[in-house]
Design an enzyme around this catalytic site. Structure first.
Site, mmCIF file in Angstrom:
data_model
loop_
_atom_site.group_PDB
_atom_site.id
_atom_site.type_symbol
_atom_site.label_atom_id
_atom_site.label_comp_id
_atom_site.label_asym_id
_atom_site.label_seq_id
_atom_site.Cartn_x
_atom_site.Cartn_y
_atom_site.Cartn_z
ATOM 1 N N HIS A 70 -4.008 9.701 2.340
ATOM 2 C CA HIS A 70 -4.183 10.427 3.602
ATOM 3 C C HIS A 70 -5.622 10.919 3.740
ATOM 4 O O HIS A 70 -5.882 11.812 4.523
ATOM 5 C CB HIS A 70 -3.229 11.622 3.642
ATOM 6 C CG HIS A 70 -1.785 11.218 3.693
ATOM 7 N ND1 HIS A 70 -0.793 11.901 3.048
ATOM 8 C CD2 HIS A 70 -1.171 10.180 4.301
ATOM 9 C CE1 HIS A 70 0.378 11.310 3.253
ATOM 10 N NE2 HIS A 70 0.168 10.256 4.011
ATOM 11 N N HIS A 71 -6.543 10.364 2.942
ATOM 12 C CA HIS A 71 -7.911 10.876 3.033
ATOM 13 C C HIS A 71 -8.521 10.586 4.392
ATOM 14 O O HIS A 71 -9.469 11.226 4.812
ATOM 15 C CB HIS A 71 -8.804 10.336 1.896
ATOM 16 C CG HIS A 71 -9.238 8.915 2.098
ATOM 17 N ND1 HIS A 71 -8.397 7.836 1.948
ATOM 18 C CD2 HIS A 71 -10.438 8.392 2.467
ATOM 19 C CE1 HIS A 71 -9.068 6.721 2.195
ATOM 20 N NE2 HIS A 71 -10.301 7.035 2.513
ATOM 21 N N LYS A 76 -2.740 2.984 7.528
ATOM 22 C CA LYS A 76 -2.712 1.652 8.139
ATOM 23 C C LYS A 76 -2.275 0.608 7.128
ATOM 24 O O LYS A 76 -2.693 0.626 5.965
ATOM 25 C CB LYS A 76 -4.123 1.318 8.646
ATOM 26 C CG LYS A 76 -4.235 0.073 9.451
ATOM 27 C CD LYS A 76 -3.969 0.329 10.924
ATOM 28 C CE LYS A 76 -3.857 -0.957 11.717
ATOM 29 N NZ LYS A 76 -2.555 -1.622 11.504
ATOM 30 N N LYS A 100 -9.360 -1.494 0.573
ATOM 31 C CA LYS A 100 -9.844 -2.472 1.546
ATOM 32 C C LYS A 100 -10.516 -1.777 2.732
ATOM 33 O O LYS A 100 -11.620 -2.116 3.128
ATOM 34 C CB LYS A 100 -8.595 -3.219 2.040
ATOM 35 C CG LYS A 100 -8.808 -4.586 2.573
ATOM 36 C CD LYS A 100 -7.482 -5.154 3.089
ATOM 37 C CE LYS A 100 -6.480 -5.452 2.009
ATOM 38 N NZ LYS A 100 -5.305 -6.200 2.542
ATOM 39 N N ASP A 105 -15.499 -0.092 5.795
ATOM 40 C CA ASP A 105 -15.760 1.038 6.698
ATOM 41 C C ASP A 105 -14.807 1.097 7.873
ATOM 42 O O ASP A 105 -15.226 1.252 9.023
ATOM 43 C CB ASP A 105 -17.204 0.943 7.240
ATOM 44 C CG ASP A 105 -18.147 1.722 6.378
ATOM 45 O OD1 ASP A 105 -17.721 2.731 5.797
ATOM 46 O OD2 ASP A 105 -19.324 1.287 6.278
ATOM 47 N N LYS A 112 1.717 0.657 3.551
ATOM 48 C CA LYS A 112 2.377 -0.654 3.622
ATOM 49 C C LYS A 112 3.861 -0.436 3.854
ATOM 50 O O LYS A 112 4.418 0.580 3.442
ATOM 51 C CB LYS A 112 2.193 -1.419 2.306
ATOM 52 C CG LYS A 112 2.342 -2.917 2.444
ATOM 53 C CD LYS A 112 1.112 -3.513 3.075
ATOM 54 C CE LYS A 112 1.056 -4.993 3.046
ATOM 55 N NZ LYS A 112 -0.312 -5.456 3.281
ATOM 56 N N SER A 368 -7.666 -5.280 13.345
ATOM 57 C CA SER A 368 -6.638 -4.305 13.733
ATOM 58 C C SER A 368 -7.305 -3.015 14.209
ATOM 59 O O SER A 368 -6.845 -2.376 15.154
ATOM 60 C CB SER A 368 -5.738 -3.968 12.544
ATOM 61 O OG SER A 368 -4.693 -4.902 12.441
HETATM 62 N N1 GLU Z 1 -1.300 -7.056 6.411
HETATM 63 C C1 GLU Z 1 -2.704 -7.183 6.553
HETATM 64 C C2 GLU Z 1 -3.382 -6.826 5.239
HETATM 65 O O1 GLU Z 1 -2.797 -6.877 4.182
HETATM 66 C C3 GLU Z 1 -3.244 -6.452 7.765
HETATM 67 C C4 GLU Z 1 -3.080 -4.967 7.791
HETATM 68 C C5 GLU Z 1 -3.473 -4.305 9.119
HETATM 69 O O2 GLU Z 1 -3.982 -4.972 9.977
HETATM 70 O O3 GLU Z 1 -3.235 -3.096 9.225
HETATM 71 O O4 GLU Z 1 -4.553 -6.565 5.198
#
Ligand code: GLU
Length: 476
Positions: A70-71, A76, A100, A105, A112, A368
Site C-alpha cells: 500500500h506504499h 494494481k 514492477k 515509475d 493480484k 494500464s
Molecule cells: N497482469 C499483467 C501483469 O502481470 C498486467 C497488470 C495490470 O495491467 O495491472 O503485469
C-alpha cells in the site's frame, strides 16, 4: 503443519523464490531489516469461497485478491483464471507487481487476483456469472475501486472479463463518475485505451531490442548488435507471446520455434507467426503446421538451439533440471517468474543474459496506467493536440517550401503533417518507459557492480519504494 513439512513447503514456495531474489538485492543496500521485511511482506491476503449455480449443481468457487503493498495507492494487478491458482502463487504475483510498478515509475502498489477455475472447460455464461460474483465480493470488502485497487487481465482473462467487472462495479456504484477507472484492459469501446492489448508483448520487444543494441552485452554472449537475423523461441502463444512473436518477426528476427500446451513446432528457417495463428484457429492446435517439425514434448522446445528464448506462459518453467540444457544466450522473461532461483544461478554461471520479468513484462501495467489516467481525465489521448499539431506542421512546411522554393511530395507531406493519435502516444509512452527502465537498471548494475540484471532491477525497485516511504514520512 509440522515444522518439518512447513520448512519443506516454504523452501519450494514461489513466494520464497522472490524473497531470495529480494534478499540478494538487499545486500547492496544498507536498509534496516524491519523496513526490508515490511517491503517484502504481503499487506493483505483475502481468500474467498462463493457458490455459483452451474447447470443444476451448486459449485463452490475458490478465489483470491492479494494486496502486496500500500506504499502507493491504488493497488494494481491482474486477475488470473486457472485451475492451478493458489494463495502462494497469487501472493508472489502481487509482490512482483509492486517491484514492477516501482521500476517503471508507475505510481501503484502491487496486487493480484485469482480464481481457481479452468476457463477452457466452462461455458461463457458461467464464466460471466463467476466474474460478476467475484467482483461483487470485492466490492463488498472494498477491495476494488479507482483509488483502492484496480484489476486488469492476466493468464486466462482478457477484455471480456474486464468489461463484466466494470459493468458490475458500475451497477453497484451509482453516481461514481470515475467508475471506468475501477479496472483496466477494457475494450476500447468501453473506456479502454488503444494499444493496451499488445502492450506487454510490445514492451518485451522494446526491452530486448534495447539490450541487443548494447555492444558490450552482445560481445559478452558472442552475438552481433541488433535484432535482425537473431533466432528466437517463444513459449506460449497467449496475448503476450503472440504479440511479442509478431513484433520480433516484423523486426527481422527469425522465429525458429513456437511452443504451446499441446506441443511445439520448429523450423530453423523461421515460422510465419500470422500463418501459425491462422492454422491454430483452423485446427485447434499449432501442431502439424506446414513445413515445420512437431515436437511432442513441449518443454523440449526450451532446449533448442537459439539466440533468444522468451518464456511467455507460466512460472517455474526453467528449473534446475533443465537449466543446463538451455542453449539460448539471452532469456527474456515475458512471463512472471519463469526461471527458478536455482536455474538462475546455473544460467548465470553459463553467462546467459537474463532480462528479468519485473522489468521486461512491465509494458502491460504501464499502458494500464495510461488507461487509468485516460479514464480519470475523461478525455481520449490526442483529442486536445491532434488538430493543433497538424495546423502547426502545415505552417512549418509552408515556410520550408517557400524558403527552399521546392514542393515536398504529397505522400511525404501527409506523413509529416499528421498529428498524434491515441495509439501513437500510447506506444511512444511505452517505448520511452521501456528504454528508460532498461538504462536505469543497466547503469545501476554497472555502478554498484551487481552480478546480474535481476538483482539490479530489485535494487532499483527497493530504492524507489524506500523513496516513497520517506516521502510519506513513514519510517524516517
Ligand atoms: N497482469 C499483467 C501483469 O502481470 C498486467 C497488470 C495490470 O495491467 O495491472 O503485469
Amino acid at each position: 503443519m509440522s515444522k518439518k513439512t512447513k520448512s519443506k513447503a516454504d523452501a519450494y514456495s514461489f513466494f520464497s523464490c522472490i524473497e531470495k531474489n529480494f534478499d540478494k538485492a538487499a545486500r547492496y543496500l544498507s536498509i534496516k531489516k524491519g523496513l526490508l521485511e515490511q517491503i517484502k511482506s504481503c499487506n493483505a491476503v483475502y481468500r474467498m469461497h462463493f457458490p455459483v449455480k452451474i447447470g443444476k449443481e451448486i459449485q463452490v468457487i475458490e478465489a483470491y485478491r492479494v494486496q502486496h503493498s500500500h506504499h502507493k495507492l491504488p493497488c494494481k494487478g491482474g486477475i488470473r483464471y486457472s485451475i492451478k491458482v493458489n494463495q502462494d502463487e497469487v501472493m508472489t504475483l502481487a509482490a512482483l507487481m509492486t517491484y514492477k510498478c516501482a521500476i517503471v515509475d508507475v505510481p501503484f502498489g502491487g496486487a493480484k487476483g485469482g480464481i481457481k477455475i479452468d476457463p477452457q472447460i466452462i461455458s461463457t455464461e458461467n464464466i460471466e456469472k463467476i466474474t460478476r460474483r467475484y467482483t461483487s465480493e470485492l466490492i463488498k470488502k472494498i477491495l476494488i475501486g479507482p483509488g483502492i485497487d484496480v484489476p486488469a487481465p492476466d493468464y486466462g482473462t482478457g477484455e471480456r472479463e474486464m468489461s463484466w467487472i466494470f459493468d458490475t462495479f458500475l451497477s453497484l456504484s451509482p453516481g461514481e463518475v470515475d467508475a471506468l477507472a475501477c479496472v483496466t484492459g477494457k475494450p476500447v469501446s468501453q473506456g479502454g485505451v488503444r494499444g493496451r492489448k499488445e502492450a506487454t508483448g510490445l514492451g518485451v520487444f522494446y526491452g530486448i531490442r534495447e539490450l541487443c543494441k548494447m555492444k558490450e552485452e552482445m560481445l559478452s554472449v558472442g552475438l552481433d548488435v541488433g535484432l535482425n537475423g537473431k533466432k528466437v523461441i517463444i513459449q506460449g502463444l497467449g496475448n503476450v507471446g503472440y504479440h511479442a512473436a509478431t513484433f520480433f518477426h516484423e523486426a527481422g528476427a527469425i522465429i525458429v520455434a513456437l511452443a504451446e500446451r499441446e506441443g511445439a513446432i520448429y523450423n530453423k528457417k523461421g515460422l510465419n507467426v500470422s500463418n501459425v495463428i491462422i492454422h491454430l484457429k483452423k485446427t485447434g492446435s499449432i501442431l502439424n503446421f506446414p513445413e515445420s517439425k512437431n515436437i511432442e514434448d513441449t518443454e523440449k522446445a526450451l532446449e533448442l538451439e537459439c539466440d533468444i528464448l522468451i518464456p511467455a506462459a507460466l512460472e517455474n518453467v526453467i528449473h534446475k533440471h533443465n537449466a543446463n540444457r538451455i542453449k539460448a544466450k539471452i532469456i527474456g522473461e515475458a512471463a512472471n517468474g519463469p526461471v527458478t532461483p536455482e536455474a538462475d544461478d546455473i544460467l548465470g554461471k553459463k553467462g546467459v543474459l537474463i532480462v528479468p520479468d519485473i522489468y521486461l513484462n512491465a509494458g502491460g501495467v504501464t499502458v494500464s496506467y495510461f488507461e487509468w489516467l485516460k479514464n480519470l481525465s475523461h478525455v481520449r489521448y490526442g483529442r486536445m493536440e491532434k488538430r493543433f499539431s497538424e495546423n502547426m506542421n502545415t505552417e512549418l512546411l509552408q515556410v520550408i517550401e517557400t524558403s527552399c522554393r521546392k514542393k515536398i511530395p504529397i505522400e511525404e507531406k501527409k506523413m509529416i503533417l499528421r498529428g498524434p493519435r491515441e495509439i501513437d502516444l500510447v506506444r511512444s509512452g511505452l517505448e520511452d518507459t521501456m528504454i528508460n527502465g532498461f538504462h536505469k537498471i543497466r547503469d545501476l548494475k554497472k555502478s554498484l557492480k551487481i552480478e546480474n540484471m535481476r538483482t539490479a532491477a530489485f535494487v532499483l525497485a527497493i530504492n524507489k519504494i524506500i523513496d516513497s516511504y520517506e516521502k510519506l514520512g513513514i519510517f524516517p
